[in-house]
Scaffold this active site. Structure first.
Site, PDB file in Angstrom:
ATOM      1  N   SER A 166       0.961  -1.201   0.121  1.00 41.59           N
ATOM      2  CA  SER A 166       0.040   0.084   0.039  1.00 41.59           C
ATOM      3  C   SER A 166       1.010   1.239   0.145  1.00 41.59           C
ATOM      4  O   SER A 166       1.953   1.221   0.440  1.00 41.59           O
ATOM      5  CB  SER A 166      -0.779  -0.006   1.285  1.00 41.59           C
ATOM      6  OG  SER A 166      -1.558   1.323   1.478  1.00 41.59           O
ATOM      7  N   TYR A 220      -1.909  -0.886  10.621  1.00 43.11           N
ATOM      8  CA  TYR A 220      -1.891  -1.244   9.466  1.00 43.11           C
ATOM      9  C   TYR A 220      -0.712  -0.770   8.593  1.00 43.11           C
ATOM     10  O   TYR A 220      -0.024  -1.372   7.738  1.00 43.11           O
ATOM     11  CB  TYR A 220      -3.410  -0.811   8.663  1.00 43.11           C
ATOM     12  CG  TYR A 220      -3.308  -1.106   7.144  1.00 43.11           C
ATOM     13  CD1 TYR A 220      -3.465  -2.427   6.840  1.00 43.11           C
ATOM     14  CD2 TYR A 220      -3.213  -0.246   6.162  1.00 43.11           C
ATOM     15  CE1 TYR A 220      -3.576  -2.872   5.527  1.00 43.11           C
ATOM     16  CE2 TYR A 220      -3.223  -0.715   4.874  1.00 43.11           C
ATOM     17  CZ  TYR A 220      -3.554  -1.797   4.641  1.00 43.11           C
ATOM     18  OH  TYR A 220      -3.529  -2.264   3.131  1.00 43.11           O
TER      19      TYR A 220
END
Length: 245
Positions: free
Chosen positions: A146, A168
């Protein structure tokens, strides 16, 4: 089964029963590949495989919880028996936790669960599948990362990444670092390994708040899975090209 698959590219996509993973499987399947759909939920995996089969994709389910050692070993054995090799591994399965989540209020046990899924799970699956990948003429590994894992982007005040993420985002940073080490070890073997940034995609991972469709999010992983032999390795990419670590 082995004879039928001898001329067919075989790909395993983890977390493939929905969202981006399903669209990666669909996109690769549309190329005529045989797709092994890794799914933690057996029923949802079978439903996804049936849906792809109805679209003409050669697909079958691989029960696979990436946090379970026995599941991962069984998945490797199933692919050994059904195909005898693996050409492409897409480590797509992941977990998000809360968002935003400040590190000062982070639950350590929750963070460990995220690391187990997003990082250790990739290592478990990759190491279990490497013997099969080494038998491929054109092996590829794609890890779903990401933009929020990029330290360069995280520390740029002009880049908006959606708030503080104590859980995350660091797991994706760690995944990026692990991929760099895999690249160093596998260099010269013909195995190309890269990380994909799908963008902010509307999936169950973020409560469907993303601005891109799963089909759009799948594009970069499909591109990296189909790289030519002289393609890049050890990089982080989105639809626009390389992303800084």
């Amino acid at each position: 089964m082995l004879a039928d698959m001898s001329e067919q590219t075989i790909a395993l996509v983890t977390g493939a029963n929905k969202g981006i993973g399903y669209e990666i499987a669909a996109g690769l399947g549309a190329l005529g590949w045989c797709i092994a759909l890794g799914a933690r939920d057996r029923k949802l995996g079978a439903k996804a495989a049936a849906a792809l089969s109805a679209r003409g994709v050669d697909a079958f389910t691989v029960p696979l919880d990436v946090t379970d050692d026995a599941d991962v070993s069984a998945a490797a054995q199933l692919l050994e028996e059904r195909a005898g090799r693996l050409d492409v591994l897409v480590n797509n399965a992941g977990a998000a936790g809360g968002w935003p989540d400040a590190p000062t209020s982070l639950d350590p046990a929750g963070l460990l669960r995220l690391v187990d899924t997003n990082v250790v799970g990739v290592i478990r699956v990759t190491n279990a599948m490497l013997p099969l990948l080494r038998r491929s003429a054109h092996p590829r590994i794609v890890n779903q990362s990401s933009h929020v894992g990029s330290l360069t982007l995280q520390t740029d005040p002009d880049t908006g990444l959606g708030g503080i993420s104590g859980g995350y985002a660091p797991t994706k940073t760690l995944l990026n670092a692990v991929t760099v080490q895999y690249t160093a070890e596998l260099r010269g073997t013909g195995i190309l390994i890269n990380n994909a940034c799908p963008g902010y995609v509307a999936t169950a991972l973020n409560g469907f708040s993303g601005t891109r469709t799963p089909e759009e999010g799948a594009r970069i992983a499909i591109r990296l899975a189909t790289l030519p032999d002289d393609g890049p390795t050890g990089g982080l990419f989105d639809d626009d090209g390389p992303v800084p670590w």
